[in-house]
Scaffold this motif. Structure first.
Motif, short mmCIF file in Angstrom:
data_model
loop_
_atom_site.label_atom_id
_atom_site.label_comp_id
_atom_site.label_asym_id
_atom_site.label_seq_id
_atom_site.Cartn_x
_atom_site.Cartn_y
_atom_site.Cartn_z
N ARG A 107 81.56 91.92 54.95
CA ARG A 107 82.41 93.43 54.69
C ARG A 107 82.88 93.43 53.39
NH1 ARG A 107 86.45 96.39 58.53
NH2 ARG A 107 87.08 97.90 57.03
N GLY A 134 79.98 98.41 52.55
CA GLY A 134 80.38 98.47 53.81
C GLY A 134 80.31 97.41 54.59
N SER A 193 77.46 99.81 58.54
CA SER A 193 78.57 101.16 58.65
C SER A 193 79.46 101.11 57.10
CB SER A 193 79.69 100.85 59.67
OG SER A 193 78.83 100.87 60.79
N LYS A 194 79.47 102.23 56.61
CA LYS A 194 80.25 102.58 55.58
C LYS A 194 81.21 103.83 55.71
CE LYS A 194 79.92 102.75 50.65
NZ LYS A 194 81.11 101.85 50.30
N GLN A 195 82.16 103.51 55.28
CA GLN A 195 83.12 104.74 55.14
C GLN A 195 83.39 105.39 53.79
OE1 GLN A 195 84.19 105.89 58.46
NE2 GLN A 195 85.07 107.74 57.46
#
Length: 846
Positions: free
Chosen positions: A492, A497, A523-525
């Motif tokens: 992470r 991400g 996943s990436k925000q």
């Protein structure tokens, strides 16, 4: 665990019940990083009366009836000629800060002569005051056909509209205290001092200056202020999450019956005591008494409680509250709240789990008004209604720096001294019932900190805690299947991400084989709420041919275990699949690609065991599929107000959403099949009647449809799930049982209207209403068919029965909702042919 369970329920109820909101308020933001807890009580008990940080005198004392010697609770005290004042506590004790000497203190209590006391020196820091009953000769109350209360309230409403028109804003200082008790003692206290700002257009804003609380309250919980308490002079009042018409609303005479009960007096002024009762029995209203000053036709005091329409959903079993508030114009034009007092009791419970009654006592004082002043724009533009002055909180306490409280009662003082961090809410409100043991905390004295903390065992346990969606099911092909999905983060970073490894699968005991899946997810925000998830999975498993959207797979497994039919069919799928999802707020867009080899799973060795006593129960043959390579490209779009959480899946909540899915398979993708498959699903949920209620009547509808072009294979037909084992959630036709409808085209309409408990209330069955039982009417229709004759011929060669709907399937019915707080009982009638079915479902709450 008990504390967490109880705390979630309790705090949500208290926030809704005690922290009622009036018009124009924003949300609440809490900043706990700046807050400190002060556990010592010595500053209260050793106060000398002199505030050394300012040249002010703290005056304290008790108010008494001059004839009986009884103390006078909730009397108002005011520094004459100013907006500065306070109220006495439940024991008649008060404290107030005097800024200069000499000063005059004006004390008022309904039914008594106003008393004035002059404070000339610092020796007057303790001042007990006696009040004499009013000697005004009151007129005789004459009962007539036309009750004078009607005309009195008309003038109160008209007078309010006049002076309210000139009230644009104010600034004030506020003190608020909340105490919770069980059957024996006070178990929690919070206090706060706030600066309050109110603007006609922007609503309330508050700055938390300082606060104190008993040390058993979590540090992350910040006391709220007076903006969360009702002002009963407002037109509309949100209380218990109901939007209630106030007693001075322009249309109040349509909602309330007013009856003159008696005359009271304050000095030589006449006071009308008026009874308030609901005129509209199905609308949320108040009942109780109000006191009107005859000279100005202004409210002096209200003592109101919610009408019986205002109830709370499970797990609240009984909620009873009274609200009291006093007003003063401070010798000027505008009538403003002096205080607010809330007393009540909350009974929480579910079948098999009962908590002790929670006693609630809340008091607030507002003083030092500055009316129609200049309020800094920066304060009014804040999105949150409560912000924190971290510098003030870190340097002062209640009772210091020119701040005084409404005195604590003796019980509250003892609670501050005796409660510590071990006296948790879980201990104070220990539940009873057969489910209580499930919520018990583990033995606090048992030290398990090092058992699994180190070494490979610890690493294994740590990894297992990331298990998501464990799977246990049973069917005629797999027998007992045990498995699940294990997701383990393997990296992470802020910029790249989060990367996770996915292990998916399980063991089928009857087939003696493993289903296997291995995947990677990233996943990436991003900023502004934009999120991206990419996933790649290798996969080999025996899967269900029918795609379930509403019915949980477990319901079919349970029916099968009890001797019911297995309505699903199974085939082998192996290959890889990938997906990319882009989401922001209400929107999500997904693209996916599946590259699969699909094979029939043909066997005569079916699992025949059931709990009904038969170990060799005949089972339906598992049909073949159209084998080959199935490479398909898909696109999905979802717009939903639920931000990904879909309460309608289980049926307990409606949601407004629309989903569209397109799937393409042809030779250019390397597929043996050539088709386009399109499905659209939409759901609407609208409030219809009694919109002022916490839970208004609602209308909900699901619309679905699907169409294909080309020749879709048997395993990609659309599926309309059946009910099973008398279970049918929202959207599933209750009279469609045993087997799903299938086709390369379909449409479905399902709708219901939830009347909540209003039909029973209209009939006077309030006992049923208070148990949370409501009435739902529903209906639906569907049709599914195979449109291509060639496709139909091929499919009929694969299965003994191609399960089309054979025309439109219509049904209608009625439900009793909220049985045991968690269930609904449906009685459904099929209209296109003679059929009837009784089903159960999850209770509809929203």
């Amino acid at each position: 665990m008990a504390l967490r369970f109880f705390g979630i329920i309790l705090l949500s109820l208290l926030h809704t019940i005690c922290n009622a909101k009036t018009e124009g308020q924003a949300t609440i933001a809490r900043t706990s990083d700046h807050l400190e807890i002060y556990e010592s009580m010595s500053h209260r008990l050793k106060d000398t009366g002199l505030d050394t940080t300012r040249s002010s005198l703290k005056v304290r004392g008790t108010l008494y009836d001059s004839e009986t010697g009884e103390s006078l609770p909730s009397a108002t005290l005011q520094i004459t000629g100013t907006y500065k004042g306070t109220v006495s506590n439940a024991e008649g004790r008060y404290e107030i800060l005097v800024d200069s000497l000499p000063s005059e203190l004006t004390v008022r209590f309904l039914g008594y002569q106003t008393q004035r006391a002059t404070i000339t020196s610092r020796r007057d820091s303790v001042l007990n005051i006696n009040l004499s009953p009013s000697a005004l000769e009151l007129p005789e109350l004459v009962i007539t056909e036309d009750d004078p209360a009607l005309s009195i309230m008309e003038r109160v409403i008209a007078s309010k509209q006049l002076w309210r028109a000139g009230l644009y804003n104010f600034k004030a200082e506020a003190y608020t205290r909340l105490s919770l008790s069980n059957d024996s003692s006070v178990v929690l206290i919070t206090e706060s001092m706030n600066e309050v700002y109110w603007d006609r257009e922007k609503g309330y804003r508050e700055i938390l200056k300082t606060y104190e609380k008993t040390s058993n309250l979590d540090d992350t919980i910040i006391p709220l202020g007076v903006n969360d308490l009702p002002n009963f002079y407002d037109d509309n009042i949100d209380i218990l999450s109901y939007n209630v018409v106030g007693v001075t609303h322009p249309e109040a005479l349509d909602y309330y019956e007013f009856k003159l009960l008696d005359y009271e007096s304050l000095d030589d002024q006449l006071i009308y005591k008026i009874e308030v009762t609901p005129r509209r029995n199905l609308q949320p209203t108040f009942e109780g008494t109000i006191y009107v000053l005859a000279q100005d036709y202004a409210l002096l005091e209200v003592n109101l409680r919610p009408s019986q329409v205002i109830t709370f959903p499970p797990p609240a079993q009984d909620v009873s509250f009274t609200y009291s508030q006093q007003y003063s114009n401070y010798g000027k034009e505008y009538w403003l709240p002096v205080d607010s007092r809330v007393e009540g009791a909350i009974k929480i419970g579910l079948p098999g789990l009962q908590f002790p009654t929670i006693q609630v006592n809340q008091v607030a004082r507002v003083s030092e008004y500055d009316v129609n002043t200049v309020i800094p724009t920066a304060i009014l533009e804040k999105q949150e209604s409560v912000s924190v002055d971290s510098l003030s909180i870190s340097s002062t306490r209640i009772g210091e720096a020119g701040r005084v409280r409404v005195p604590l009662t003796q019980e509250e003082e003892e609670a501050y001294q005796e409660l510590d961090s071990t006296m948790t809410l879980g201990k104070a409100f220990q539940p009873t019932g057969f489910l209580a043991r499930m919520l018990e905390d583990p033995d606090e004295d048992q030290d398990t900190s090092g058992v699994f903390s180190d070494g490979p065992v610890g690493e294994f346990v740590s990894s297992m805690t990331e298990l998501v969606a464990p799977t246990i099911r049973m069917d005629r092909v797999n027998g007992l299947f045990v498995g699940g999905t294990l997701t383990k983060g393997i990296g992470r970073q802020e910029e790249q991400g989060e990367l996770a490894l996915i292990l998916d699968g399980g063991y089928a005991f009857h087939r003696n084989a493993w289903d296997k899946g291995l995947g990677l997810r990233m996943s990436k925000q991003f900023e502004q709420g934009l999120g991206l998830t990419a996933e790649l999975t290798l996969h080999e498993a025996v899967i269900a041919r029918q795609q379930l959207r509403l019915m949980p797979r477990s319901s079919y497994s349970l029916a099968f275990l009890f001797g019911g039919v297995d309505p699903l069919d199974y085939f082998v799928e192996k290959g890889w699949k990938s997906s990319l999802e882009l989401r922001k707020s209400m929107f999500s867009f997904t693209t996916r690609f599946h590259a699969m080899q699909e094979e029939s799973y043909l066997t005569d060795d079916l699992f025949t065991y059931s709990l009904t006593g038969s170990r060799n129960q005949p089972r339906r043959v598992n049909p073949a599929i159209e084998e080959g390579i199935s490479n398909r490209l898909g696109f999905g779009l979802r717009v939903s107000e639920s931000n990904g959480f879909d309460g309608s899946t289980l049926g307990f909540a409606g949601v407004n959403r629309i989903e569209a899915d397109v799937e393409v398979s042809d030779g250019s993708l390397g597929s043996d099949h050539d088709y386009i498959r399109v499905q659209v699903d939409g759901e609407i949920s609208l409030n219809t009647f009694y919109k002022r209620r916490f839970l208004p009547n609602t209308f909900s509808m699901i619309l679905s449809g699907g169409i294909t072009q080309g020749r879709v294979p048997y395993q990609r037909l659309f599926t309309l799930e059946p009910s099973t084992l008398s279970y049918a959630p929202f959207g599933v036709l209750k009279t469609q049982s045993l087997f799903p409808y299938e086709g390369d085209r379909f449409w479905k309409v399902y709708a219901e209207h939830d009347f909540k408990s209003t039909p029973f209330e209209a009939l006077g069955f309030w006992g049923i209403s208070k148990k949370g039982i409501g009435l739902i009417v529903f209906g639906g229709a569907t049709n599914a068919w195979v449109s291509d004759p060639v496709s139909k011929q091929v499919m009929e060669s694969l299965t003994p029965i191609l399960r089309e709907s054979q025309g439109v399937h219509y049904e209608a019915g009625v439900s009793l909702n909220g049985i045991f707080s968690i269930m609904r009982l449906d009685a459904a009638f099929r209209l296109d042919q003679a059929d009837f079915n009784i089903t159960l479902g999850v209770a509809r709450y929203f």
